[in-house]
Each structure stands twice: as C-alpha cells, then as structure tokens.
Scaffold this motif. Structure first.
Motif, PDB file in Angstrom:
ATOM      1  N   GLY A  88     -21.608  -8.854 -27.767  1.00  0.00           N
ATOM      2  CA  GLY A  88     -23.133  -9.263 -28.357  1.00  0.00           C
ATOM      3  C   GLY A  88     -23.282 -10.802 -28.588  1.00  0.00           C
ATOM      4  N   GLU A  89     -22.277 -11.640 -27.827  1.00  0.00           N
ATOM      5  CA  GLU A  89     -22.298 -12.965 -27.874  1.00  0.00           C
ATOM      6  C   GLU A  89     -23.012 -13.696 -26.626  1.00  0.00           C
ATOM      7  OE1 GLU A  89     -18.120 -13.500 -30.140  1.00  0.00           O
ATOM      8  OE2 GLU A  89     -18.313 -13.779 -28.004  1.00  0.00           O
ATOM      9  N   VAL A  90     -23.619 -14.683 -26.835  1.00  0.00           N
ATOM     10  CA  VAL A  90     -24.087 -15.621 -25.620  1.00  0.00           C
ATOM     11  C   VAL A  90     -23.068 -16.622 -25.690  1.00  0.00           C
ATOM     12  CG1 VAL A  90     -26.559 -15.242 -25.954  1.00  0.00           C
ATOM     13  CG2 VAL A  90     -25.597 -17.197 -27.272  1.00  0.00           C
ATOM     14  N   PRO A  91     -22.797 -17.151 -24.167  1.00  0.00           N
ATOM     15  CA  PRO A  91     -23.393 -16.793 -23.044  1.00  0.00           C
ATOM     16  C   PRO A  91     -22.727 -15.516 -22.211  1.00  0.00           C
ATOM     17  CG  PRO A  91     -21.999 -18.469 -22.540  1.00  0.00           C
ATOM     18  CD  PRO A  91     -21.902 -18.327 -24.004  1.00  0.00           C
ATOM     19  N   ALA A  92     -23.846 -14.894 -21.603  1.00  0.00           N
ATOM     20  CA  ALA A  92     -23.358 -13.953 -20.397  1.00  0.00           C
ATOM     21  C   ALA A  92     -24.045 -14.270 -19.147  1.00  0.00           C
ATOM     22  CB  ALA A  92     -23.581 -12.436 -21.047  1.00  0.00           C
ATOM     23  N   LEU A  93     -23.331 -14.208 -17.917  1.00  0.00           N
ATOM     24  CA  LEU A  93     -23.874 -14.549 -16.805  1.00  0.00           C
ATOM     25  C   LEU A  93     -24.028 -13.258 -15.973  1.00  0.00           C
ATOM     26  CD1 LEU A  93     -23.323 -17.637 -14.533  1.00  0.00           C
ATOM     27  CD2 LEU A  93     -22.987 -15.483 -13.724  1.00  0.00           C
ATOM     28  N   VAL A  94     -25.106 -13.013 -15.177  1.00  0.00           N
ATOM     29  CA  VAL A  94     -25.309 -12.029 -14.402  1.00  0.00           C
ATOM     30  C   VAL A  94     -25.630 -12.508 -13.029  1.00  0.00           C
ATOM     31  CG1 VAL A  94     -26.845  -9.900 -13.687  1.00  0.00           C
ATOM     32  CG2 VAL A  94     -26.202 -10.382 -16.194  1.00  0.00           C
ATOM     33  N   ASP A  95     -24.673 -12.271 -12.018  1.00  0.00           N
ATOM     34  CA  ASP A  95     -24.925 -12.869 -10.821  1.00  0.00           C
ATOM     35  C   ASP A  95     -25.112 -11.530  -9.873  1.00  0.00           C
ATOM     36  OD1 ASP A  95     -25.101 -14.145  -8.404  1.00  0.00           O
ATOM     37  OD2 ASP A  95     -22.886 -14.696  -8.270  1.00  0.00           O
ATOM     38  N   ARG A 147     -19.879 -10.253 -39.785  1.00  0.00           N
ATOM     39  CA  ARG A 147     -19.424  -9.207 -38.916  1.00  0.00           C
ATOM     40  C   ARG A 147     -18.281  -9.586 -38.171  1.00  0.00           C
ATOM     41  NH1 ARG A 147     -21.378  -9.745 -33.295  1.00  0.00           N
ATOM     42  NH2 ARG A 147     -22.698 -11.340 -33.277  1.00  0.00           N
ATOM     43  N   PHE A 148     -17.577  -8.761 -37.665  1.00  0.00           N
ATOM     44  CA  PHE A 148     -16.346  -8.961 -36.677  1.00  0.00           C
ATOM     45  C   PHE A 148     -16.518  -8.122 -35.565  1.00  0.00           C
ATOM     46  CE2 PHE A 148     -14.787  -9.515 -40.971  1.00  0.00           C
ATOM     47  CZ  PHE A 148     -14.460 -10.949 -41.084  1.00  0.00           C
ATOM     48  N   ILE A 149     -15.723  -8.416 -34.378  1.00  0.00           N
ATOM     49  CA  ILE A 149     -15.858  -7.761 -33.313  1.00  0.00           C
ATOM     50  C   ILE A 149     -15.608  -6.361 -33.278  1.00  0.00           C
ATOM     51  CG2 ILE A 149     -15.417  -7.711 -30.794  1.00  0.00           C
ATOM     52  CD1 ILE A 149     -17.322 -10.018 -31.418  1.00  0.00           C
ATOM     53  N   GLU A 150     -15.994  -5.200 -32.893  1.00  0.00           N
ATOM     54  CA  GLU A 150     -15.952  -4.015 -32.799  1.00  0.00           C
ATOM     55  C   GLU A 150     -15.498  -3.503 -31.381  1.00  0.00           C
ATOM     56  OE1 GLU A 150     -15.558  -2.067 -35.552  1.00  0.00           O
ATOM     57  OE2 GLU A 150     -16.706  -3.211 -36.982  1.00  0.00           O
ATOM     58  N   PRO A 151     -14.458  -2.449 -31.436  1.00  0.00           N
ATOM     59  CA  PRO A 151     -14.212  -1.809 -29.932  1.00  0.00           C
ATOM     60  C   PRO A 151     -15.510  -1.695 -29.379  1.00  0.00           C
ATOM     61  CG  PRO A 151     -13.066  -0.674 -31.610  1.00  0.00           C
ATOM     62  CD  PRO A 151     -14.079  -1.571 -32.457  1.00  0.00           C
ATOM     63  N   PHE A 152     -15.499  -2.241 -27.764  1.00  0.00           N
ATOM     64  CA  PHE A 152     -16.408  -1.925 -26.939  1.00  0.00           C
ATOM     65  C   PHE A 152     -16.913  -0.628 -26.666  1.00  0.00           C
ATOM     66  CE2 PHE A 152     -14.979  -6.082 -24.608  1.00  0.00           C
ATOM     67  CZ  PHE A 152     -15.408  -6.820 -25.669  1.00  0.00           C
ATOM     68  N   ALA A 153     -18.225  -0.222 -26.986  1.00  0.00           N
ATOM     69  CA  ALA A 153     -18.927   1.085 -26.613  1.00  0.00           C
ATOM     70  C   ALA A 153     -18.725   1.521 -25.166  1.00  0.00           C
ATOM     71  CB  ALA A 153     -20.383   0.991 -26.805  1.00  0.00           C
ATOM     72  N   VAL A 154     -18.101   2.783 -25.164  1.00  0.00           N
ATOM     73  CA  VAL A 154     -18.014   3.264 -23.824  1.00  0.00           C
ATOM     74  C   VAL A 154     -19.256   4.425 -23.258  1.00  0.00           C
ATOM     75  CG1 VAL A 154     -16.528   4.723 -22.522  1.00  0.00           C
ATOM     76  CG2 VAL A 154     -15.594   3.153 -24.003  1.00  0.00           C
ATOM     77  N   ASP A 155     -19.516   4.327 -22.288  1.00  0.00           N
ATOM     78  CA  ASP A 155     -20.722   5.307 -21.599  1.00  0.00           C
ATOM     79  C   ASP A 155     -19.746   6.598 -21.231  1.00  0.00           C
ATOM     80  OD1 ASP A 155     -22.746   6.783 -20.772  1.00  0.00           O
ATOM     81  OD2 ASP A 155     -23.371   5.325 -19.118  1.00  0.00           O
TER      82      ASP A 155
END
Length: 272
Positions: free
Chosen positions: A51-58, A260-268
């Motif tokens: 949930g942080e910036v930046p993120a890059l999509v190429d 807040r702190f970083i939580e485990p990443f959500a998994v689909d």
C-alpha cells in the motif's frame, strides 16, 4: 505507457520519476485513491501490496519499492546510465540512496508528524523538533563530505546518487532546514533544482501542497484522530520516533488505532 503510482509529495516517488525523466521514458503518474489510509484496493493494491508509493507498471510487469524500481529502470532502459561505471562508485551511490531512504527520510517524516499531524505539542514538540534539526545538520555535514569537490554525487554527471538525495534535502528545506547556500551542498542543491526533471517533481509537489490541495491538513488531522487515516510507522520511522523522544506518540497512536504497520500480503484464493 508506463504507469507510476505516486503521490507528488513522496520523495520515494520523486526518485523514480526523476530517473524516468532523465532517461526520456514516457510515463503516467497516477495518485491512488485513499493513499496513506491503509485501505488501498484495486489495481494499485495489486501492484503495491504494502500500500505504498511508488509502484511501477510496465505492461505485464509490476514492481514496488523505489530502490527495486530504480534497478528495474536501469536494467530495462540502460541508456543513459544513471550509475557510474566503477563498481566501487556504483556501490557508493547505492549506499548513499539507502542512507537517504532510511535515516534521513525518517527525520522529515517525523517533522511532518509533529507539524502537520500535530502528534506532539508544547515541550515535547519543541524537544523533538530540536532533535530533528540537530540530526538534519549532522547529515548535511556527512553529505557535504560525500560530495567533496565533485559537481555531482555521481561525479561529473547527474545520476543515481543525486536523484536519491535531492528529494530529501528539498523536503528539509520545506521545514526551514536548509544547507548553507554558500556551502558545497547548498551549491549542489541549487544546481540540482535547476534540472528539468527535478523542477517537474518540485512543481507537482507544490501543486498538491499549496496550489490546490484536494483535502486540507485539518480534514486529514480529523480523520487521523478518528482512526480513519493511519500513518505508516515501519522500520526507520519507528526507530526515529522512539530515539527522538516520541515513544508516547507511538503508544497513543496504537491506542487510537491511527498508526499502521505492514500486514502479510493478501492472497487471491478464488482459484485454489
């Protein structure tokens, strides 16, 4: 078209945008909805699970974390190179970036917590701001030593080291903590701010902060007090807050549920 999820005030995002601009790569900067709240969703959340910036999509590639994004940019578009050719100097640029991203960033972030989000008032605020000023000037001295007599941190040409420093020093200037104009660091800052890539980032930041803020700081403060907006206290920021006298701020933030702190990443799991 390359997409950079970004907030104009983020020094991490500015690093990435400066790199792309210096390389002449077209990109679209997108500010995610609910950025900083801890409640980001959708395409941005998929690209940046922290949930942080930046993120890059190429295209089909998504990359988060500003350092890793810079490395991807350098690998993906190697010319012109933003790193020196000498291995030792390349390592020095990366160490410089790491210091700015962690130790230095935490000071500006902490100052924002006090001045913009009113986490501390009175004597506590005065003490913490004095600590921040002392720390900043000591880092300025270290940066001046690292710069030496060179035109740029990278050497003869603007590059990785410079784009890693300028967003943070400009951030300090915003808190009335600036290097002496006559110092080597002060003269470097003037040169860096004259570059088109840096100017574009500065203008975008000013537009958000001063010209047309979508949400006032008072509204954000109210949301913070209500636990609707959560500031991230990970790693170096938490360290700074504790060592600079703000342990009670952390305790209050936990009690109010507005840090807040970083939580485990959500998994689909839909197809599993």
């Amino acid at each position: 078209m390359v997409i950079v999820y970004d907030h104009p005030l983020s020094p991490y995002g500015q690093k990435v945008k400066i790199a792309l601009l210096e390389k002449g790569i077209d990109f679209q900067a997108v500010m995610p909805d609910a950025i900083g709240s801890g409640n980001t969703v959708g395409e941005f959340s998929a690209a940046s699970p922290r949930g942080e910036v930046p993120a890059l999509v190429d295209g089909d590639v998504t990359v988060f974390d500003s350092t890793i994004i810079l490395e991807y940019i350098e690998d993906r578009w190697p010319d012109p190179s933003l790193l020196p050719t000498d291995p030792a100097q390349r390592a020095r640029m990366r160490m410089l970036e790491d210091v700015m991203d962690t130790h230095f960033e935490a000071i500006n972030w902490g100052l924002s917590e006090i001045t913009n989000f009113r986490r501390a008032t009175g004597e506590l605020a005065d003490t913490m701001m004095a600590n921040a000023a002392d720390q900043t000037h000591r880092w300025f001295a270290w940066l001046e030593q690292e710069l030496g007599d060179a035109t740029w941190f990278n050497g003869e040409h603007f590059g990785w080291g410079d784009l890693s420093v300028v967003p943070y020093v400009n951030g300090s200037v915003g808190f009335d903590l600036a290097p002496e104009k006559s110092s080597r660091l002060g003269q470097w800052l003037e040169r860096a701010n004259q570059r088109e890539s840096v100017q574009q980032c500065n203008q975008a930041a000013a537009a958000v902060a001063f010209d047309s803020p979508a949400v006032s700081l008072e509204q954000v403060h109210q949301a913070l007090e209500a636990g609707l907006f959560k500031r991230e206290y990970r790693d170096h920021r938490l360290e700074w807050m504790v060592k600079s006298g703000g342990l009670s701020i952390v305790e209050q933030g936990l009690a109010k549920n507005n840090i807040r702190f970083i939580e485990p990443f959500a998994v689909d799991t839909e197809d599993s």
